[in-house]
Design a protein around this motif. Structure first.
Motif, PDB file in Angstrom:
ATOM      1  N   VAL A  20       0.838  -1.198   0.000  1.00  0.00           N
ATOM      2  CA  VAL A  20       0.000   0.000   0.000  1.00  0.00           C
ATOM      3  C   VAL A  20       0.875   1.251   0.000  1.00  0.00           C
ATOM      4  O   VAL A  20       0.620   2.194  -0.757  1.00  0.00           O
ATOM      5  N   ARG A  21       1.919   1.265   0.831  1.00  0.00           N
ATOM      6  CA  ARG A  21       2.821   2.432   0.867  1.00  0.00           C
ATOM      7  C   ARG A  21       3.442   2.674  -0.507  1.00  0.00           C
ATOM      8  O   ARG A  21       3.489   3.797  -0.990  1.00  0.00           O
ATOM      9  N   LYS A  22       3.870   1.605  -1.155  1.00  0.00           N
ATOM     10  CA  LYS A  22       4.478   1.726  -2.488  1.00  0.00           C
ATOM     11  C   LYS A  22       3.446   2.233  -3.506  1.00  0.00           C
ATOM     12  O   LYS A  22       3.738   3.121  -4.313  1.00  0.00           O
ATOM     13  N   ALA A  23       2.241   1.689  -3.468  1.00  0.00           N
ATOM     14  CA  ALA A  23       1.189   2.109  -4.399  1.00  0.00           C
ATOM     15  C   ALA A  23       0.774   3.553  -4.147  1.00  0.00           C
ATOM     16  O   ALA A  23       0.532   4.310  -5.092  1.00  0.00           O
ATOM     17  N   ARG A  24       0.708   3.945  -2.888  1.00  0.00           N
ATOM     18  CA  ARG A  24       0.344   5.327  -2.562  1.00  0.00           C
ATOM     19  C   ARG A  24       1.416   6.299  -3.033  1.00  0.00           C
ATOM     20  O   ARG A  24       1.112   7.405  -3.455  1.00  0.00           O
ATOM     21  N   ALA A  25       2.677   5.890  -2.980  1.00  0.00           N
ATOM     22  CA  ALA A  25       3.763   6.749  -3.475  1.00  0.00           C
ATOM     23  C   ALA A  25       3.592   7.014  -4.965  1.00  0.00           C
ATOM     24  O   ALA A  25       4.010   8.052  -5.475  1.00  0.00           O
ATOM     25  N   ALA A  26       2.936   6.098  -5.671  1.00  0.00           N
ATOM     26  CA  ALA A  26       2.649   6.257  -7.102  1.00  0.00           C
ATOM     27  C   ALA A  26       1.257   6.863  -7.326  1.00  0.00           C
ATOM     28  O   ALA A  26       0.746   6.858  -8.448  1.00  0.00           O
ATOM     29  N   ASP A  27       0.631   7.350  -6.249  1.00  0.00           N
ATOM     30  CA  ASP A  27      -0.688   7.985  -6.301  1.00  0.00           C
ATOM     31  C   ASP A  27      -1.761   7.047  -6.851  1.00  0.00           C
ATOM     32  O   ASP A  27      -2.622   7.437  -7.638  1.00  0.00           O
ATOM     33  N   THR A  28      -1.696   5.800  -6.442  1.00  0.00           N
ATOM     34  CA  THR A  28      -2.647   4.784  -6.873  1.00  0.00           C
ATOM     35  C   THR A  28      -3.672   4.532  -5.770  1.00  0.00           C
ATOM     36  O   THR A  28      -3.366   4.635  -4.598  1.00  0.00           O
ATOM     37  N   ARG A  29      -4.885   4.202  -6.183  1.00  0.00           N
ATOM     38  CA  ARG A  29      -5.956   3.872  -5.237  1.00  0.00           C
ATOM     39  C   ARG A  29      -6.056   2.359  -5.089  1.00  0.00           C
ATOM     40  O   ARG A  29      -5.935   1.638  -6.073  1.00  0.00           O
ATOM     41  N   ILE A  30      -6.304   1.909  -3.858  1.00  0.00           N
ATOM     42  CA  ILE A  30      -6.219   0.493  -3.526  1.00  0.00           C
ATOM     43  C   ILE A  30      -7.463   0.045  -2.769  1.00  0.00           C
ATOM     44  O   ILE A  30      -7.977   0.772  -1.916  1.00  0.00           O
ATOM     45  N   VAL A  31      -7.913  -1.164  -3.070  1.00  0.00           N
ATOM     46  CA  VAL A  31      -8.920  -1.837  -2.258  1.00  0.00           C
ATOM     47  C   VAL A  31      -8.238  -3.052  -1.640  1.00  0.00           C
ATOM     48  O   VAL A  31      -7.602  -3.840  -2.346  1.00  0.00           O
ATOM     49  N   LEU A  32      -8.347  -3.182  -0.322  1.00  0.00           N
ATOM     50  CA  LEU A  32      -7.820  -4.335   0.398  1.00  0.00           C
ATOM     51  C   LEU A  32      -8.985  -5.217   0.785  1.00  0.00           C
ATOM     52  O   LEU A  32      -9.917  -4.771   1.466  1.00  0.00           O
ATOM     53  N   ARG A  33      -8.952  -6.477   0.343  1.00  0.00           N
ATOM     54  CA  ARG A  33     -10.016  -7.437   0.657  1.00  0.00           C
ATOM     55  C   ARG A  33      -9.455  -8.477   1.609  1.00  0.00           C
ATOM     56  O   ARG A  33      -8.418  -9.084   1.329  1.00  0.00           O
ATOM     57  N   ALA A  34     -10.138  -8.665   2.728  1.00  0.00           N
ATOM     58  CA  ALA A  34      -9.693  -9.639   3.724  1.00  0.00           C
ATOM     59  C   ALA A  34     -10.905 -10.376   4.275  1.00  0.00           C
ATOM     60  O   ALA A  34     -12.049  -9.947   4.096  1.00  0.00           O
ATOM     61  N   ALA A  35     -10.643 -11.459   4.962  1.00  0.00           N
ATOM     62  CA  ALA A  35     -11.712 -12.199   5.631  1.00  0.00           C
ATOM     63  C   ALA A  35     -12.291 -11.321   6.744  1.00  0.00           C
ATOM     64  O   ALA A  35     -11.572 -10.499   7.318  1.00  0.00           O
ATOM     65  N   PRO A  36     -13.580 -11.477   7.061  1.00  0.00           N
ATOM     66  CA  PRO A  36     -14.210 -10.619   8.078  1.00  0.00           C
ATOM     67  C   PRO A  36     -13.443 -10.591   9.400  1.00  0.00           C
ATOM     68  O   PRO A  36     -13.293  -9.530  10.010  1.00  0.00           O
ATOM     69  N   GLN A  37     -12.926 -11.734   9.827  1.00  0.00           N
ATOM     70  CA  GLN A  37     -12.218 -11.796  11.106  1.00  0.00           C
ATOM     71  C   GLN A  37     -10.846 -11.111  11.056  1.00  0.00           C
ATOM     72  O   GLN A  37     -10.231 -10.889  12.093  1.00  0.00           O
ATOM     73  N   ASP A  38     -10.367 -10.757   9.861  1.00  0.00           N
ATOM     74  CA  ASP A  38      -9.051 -10.127   9.720  1.00  0.00           C
ATOM     75  C   ASP A  38      -9.111  -8.619   9.508  1.00  0.00           C
ATOM     76  O   ASP A  38      -8.082  -7.946   9.563  1.00  0.00           O
ATOM     77  N   LEU A  39     -10.299  -8.064   9.268  1.00  0.00           N
ATOM     78  CA  LEU A  39     -10.390  -6.634   8.933  1.00  0.00           C
ATOM     79  C   LEU A  39      -9.887  -5.720  10.048  1.00  0.00           C
ATOM     80  O   LEU A  39      -9.178  -4.756   9.780  1.00  0.00           O
ATOM     81  N   ALA A  40     -10.228  -6.021  11.292  1.00  0.00           N
ATOM     82  CA  ALA A  40      -9.793  -5.155  12.400  1.00  0.00           C
ATOM     83  C   ALA A  40      -8.273  -5.170  12.528  1.00  0.00           C
ATOM     84  O   ALA A  40      -7.646  -4.128  12.744  1.00  0.00           O
ATOM     85  N   GLN A  41      -7.663  -6.351  12.376  1.00  0.00           N
ATOM     86  CA  GLN A  41      -6.203  -6.452  12.467  1.00  0.00           C
ATOM     87  C   GLN A  41      -5.537  -5.715  11.300  1.00  0.00           C
ATOM     88  O   GLN A  41      -4.522  -5.051  11.485  1.00  0.00           O
ATOM     89  N   LEU A  42      -6.105  -5.820  10.118  1.00  0.00           N
ATOM     90  CA  LEU A  42      -5.570  -5.113   8.961  1.00  0.00           C
ATOM     91  C   LEU A  42      -5.696  -3.598   9.156  1.00  0.00           C
ATOM     92  O   LEU A  42      -4.758  -2.848   8.875  1.00  0.00           O
TER      93      LEU A  42
END
Length: 140
Positions: A20-42
């Motif tokens: 995400v840090r690398k993509a943001r440095a390139a001004d890119t937009r990102i969607v992160l998909r995770a399992a429901p139980q992992d969203l808070a940790q992410l």
């Protein structure tokens, strides 16, 4: 569409934050998909990843989602404001991944995650997508 697999990843959340840090440095937009139980940790990992890097993010459906460059979701039916990069940390293939310019699959080092990753790899390959594969190096 580009599909990249990053396998043998020891810490999927930290790895995702680095991408995400690398993509943001390139001004890119990102969607992160995770399992429901992992969203808070992410979510927590994105807040605490680096004192020097702010990685602005909200969950899909938030009122600020259209203006926020990083969206977190566990729902394939969620309305998403942008479709540049999808980073998948879950064990299943995203339902509408073809809407994105690029899909990055992060596969953990444990056997269950590796097996799920192999199944997703075969699925995409069977649909005719060209795949790139990167094996994460263990840091000692």
């Amino acid at each position: 569409m580009h599909i990249d697999f990053h396998s043998n990843v020891a810490d999927k959340f930290n790895y995702a934050c680095r991408l995400v840090r690398k993509a943001r440095a390139a001004d890119t937009r990102i969607v992160l998909r995770a399992a429901p139980q992992d969203l808070a940790q992410l979510d927590a990992a994105l807040w605490t990843f680096s004192a020097a890097d702010f990685l602005p993010h909200v969950r899909a459906g938030d009122a600020l989602a259209p203006q926020t460059p990083v969206i977190l979701t566990d729902d394939d039916t969620a309305e998403l404001p942008h479709h540049q990069i999808l980073i998948n940390l879950s064990a299943t293939a995203p339902a509408h991944f073809e809407r994105f310019e690029r899909l990055i699959e992060i596969v953990g080092a444990d056997e269950a995650d590796a097996q799920a990753g192999r199944e997703r790899y075969r699925l995409y390959k069977g649909q005719g997508y060209q795949l790139n594969h990167f094996v994460a190096q263990k840091h000692g």
